[in-house]
Design a protein around this motif. Sequence first.
Motif, PDB file in Angstrom:
ATOM      1  N   SER A 184       0.810  -1.216   0.000  1.00  0.00           N
ATOM      2  CA  SER A 184       0.000   0.000   0.000  1.00  0.00           C
ATOM      3  C   SER A 184       0.848   1.272   0.000  1.00  0.00           C
ATOM      4  CB  SER A 184      -0.943   0.019   1.208  1.00  0.00           C
ATOM      5  OG  SER A 184      -0.204   0.156   2.415  1.00  0.00           O
ATOM      6  N   THR A 185       2.156   1.139   0.311  1.00  0.00           N
ATOM      7  CA  THR A 185       3.022   2.320   0.401  1.00  0.00           C
ATOM      8  C   THR A 185       4.369   2.008  -0.237  1.00  0.00           C
ATOM      9  OG1 THR A 185       1.975   2.831   2.531  1.00  0.00           O
ATOM     10  CG2 THR A 185       3.973   4.064   1.962  1.00  0.00           C
ATOM     11  N   GLU A 186       4.640   2.640  -1.364  1.00  0.00           N
ATOM     12  CA  GLU A 186       5.895   2.376  -2.075  1.00  0.00           C
ATOM     13  C   GLU A 186       7.091   2.769  -1.213  1.00  0.00           C
ATOM     14  OE1 GLU A 186       8.084   3.461  -6.342  1.00  0.00           O
ATOM     15  OE2 GLU A 186       6.095   4.274  -5.860  1.00  0.00           O
ATOM     16  N   GLY A 187       8.113   1.901  -1.215  1.00  0.00           N
ATOM     17  CA  GLY A 187       9.330   2.192  -0.469  1.00  0.00           C
ATOM     18  C   GLY A 187       9.241   1.868   1.010  1.00  0.00           C
ATOM     19  N   TYR A 188       8.209   1.126   1.402  1.00  0.00           N
ATOM     20  CA  TYR A 188       8.041   0.711   2.798  1.00  0.00           C
ATOM     21  C   TYR A 188       7.947  -0.812   2.873  1.00  0.00           C
ATOM     22  CZ  TYR A 188       7.429   5.341   4.847  1.00  0.00           C
ATOM     23  OH  TYR A 188       7.644   6.624   5.306  1.00  0.00           O
ATOM     24  N   ALA A 189       8.335  -1.365   4.029  1.00  0.00           N
ATOM     25  CA  ALA A 189       8.238  -2.809   4.258  1.00  0.00           C
ATOM     26  C   ALA A 189       7.822  -3.056   5.702  1.00  0.00           C
ATOM     27  CB  ALA A 189       9.567  -3.501   3.957  1.00  0.00           C
ATOM     28  N   TRP A 190       7.288  -4.239   5.950  1.00  0.00           N
ATOM     29  CA  TRP A 190       6.790  -4.579   7.279  1.00  0.00           C
ATOM     30  C   TRP A 190       7.926  -4.999   8.204  1.00  0.00           C
ATOM     31  CZ3 TRP A 190       2.135  -3.084   8.522  1.00  0.00           C
ATOM     32  CH2 TRP A 190       1.177  -2.909   7.507  1.00  0.00           C
ATOM     33  N   CYS A 191       7.750  -4.713   9.483  1.00  0.00           N
ATOM     34  CA  CYS A 191       8.763  -5.069  10.471  1.00  0.00           C
ATOM     35  C   CYS A 191       8.096  -5.363  11.803  1.00  0.00           C
ATOM     36  CB  CYS A 191       9.780  -3.942  10.621  1.00  0.00           C
ATOM     37  SG  CYS A 191       9.066  -2.444  11.326  1.00  0.00           S
ATOM     38  N   THR A 244      10.048   2.803   6.305  1.00  0.00           N
ATOM     39  CA  THR A 244      10.795   3.063   5.100  1.00  0.00           C
ATOM     40  C   THR A 244      11.944   2.070   4.929  1.00  0.00           C
ATOM     41  OG1 THR A 244      12.222   4.667   3.954  1.00  0.00           O
ATOM     42  CG2 THR A 244      12.138   4.813   6.350  1.00  0.00           C
ATOM     43  N   THR A 245      12.144   1.621   3.707  1.00  0.00           N
ATOM     44  CA  THR A 245      13.201   0.648   3.433  1.00  0.00           C
ATOM     45  C   THR A 245      14.596   1.271   3.541  1.00  0.00           C
ATOM     46  OG1 THR A 245      12.987   1.104   1.060  1.00  0.00           O
ATOM     47  CG2 THR A 245      11.736  -0.758   1.941  1.00  0.00           C
ATOM     48  N   LYS A 246      14.657   2.580   3.713  1.00  0.00           N
ATOM     49  CA  LYS A 246      15.952   3.251   3.887  1.00  0.00           C
ATOM     50  C   LYS A 246      16.445   3.202   5.332  1.00  0.00           C
ATOM     51  CE  LYS A 246      15.137   6.440   0.040  1.00  0.00           C
ATOM     52  NZ  LYS A 246      15.010   7.870  -0.368  1.00  0.00           N
ATOM     53  N   ARG A 247      15.554   2.827   6.245  1.00  0.00           N
ATOM     54  CA  ARG A 247      15.956   2.723   7.648  1.00  0.00           C
ATOM     55  C   ARG A 247      16.860   1.507   7.845  1.00  0.00           C
ATOM     56  NH1 ARG A 247      12.064   3.980  12.733  1.00  0.00           N
ATOM     57  NH2 ARG A 247      12.132   5.955  11.613  1.00  0.00           N
ATOM     58  N   TYR A 248      17.759   1.586   8.824  1.00  0.00           N
ATOM     59  CA  TYR A 248      18.658   0.473   9.149  1.00  0.00           C
ATOM     60  C   TYR A 248      18.165  -0.191  10.436  1.00  0.00           C
ATOM     61  CZ  TYR A 248      22.078   2.402   5.824  1.00  0.00           C
ATOM     62  OH  TYR A 248      22.718   2.853   4.695  1.00  0.00           O
TER      63      TYR A 248
END
Length: 218
Positions: A181-188, A204-208
């Motif tokens: 539902s949100t580009e550039g995001y993933a579940w955690c 955000t997939t840019k987070r570490y």
Amino acid sequence: MKHIIFILFFIYTSCIACSSDNDKSSLPAIRPDAEGTWIDPRDNSTYHWVRYGNLEWMTENMRAKPTAGDAVLYEDASTEDVFHEYGYLYDFTGANHLNIEGWRLPSEKDWQSLERYLGMSEKETQEVGWRGHFIGELLMQDANGSGLSMKCGGYAHSLGGFGTRAFGVDGIYWSSTPDESTEGYAWCRMLTFNKSEVRRESMTTKRYMSVRLVRDVQ
């Protein structure tokens, strides 16, 4: 009047203590179906695992460099002992490129399977936010409990300048499942040292963040 206030305060604190004791006594005793060790042939690092249902979960955060993407150390995790316990923080690409035969970054389906095994309802596994009373505590228990030993190793991102945050406070673990539902995001999954629940969130997939690997029972 002071005497009455003291009595009321005593009753109040006693009730809190009783409530706390009752909460602790209701924490379920969960033990793995099996456990063992696995040695990474690339650097001879030893990882322990525990089995829940049809999945075997590593009980240490990953300490391997990815073949793509990026991984960083938390500033407070630079000593060898702390690194061994908390490992690297990976961006989403790095988390998906550890390339260890037989092991994988857990999907949403994998996380939900573990949560159900620990006692979460099917309905709760689908919810977003904090859910699963005691599940967070069970995920953080060491070998004397569930054995999963998930850590609060913090996270890193570039918002307002690159930096790492919340070491010893929060632990956030990637899943391999993008948020459609949100580009550039993933579940955690997120844990906090003083909360009993576990948080399901899209980030955000840019987070570490931290990584645990899982495999199907051999």
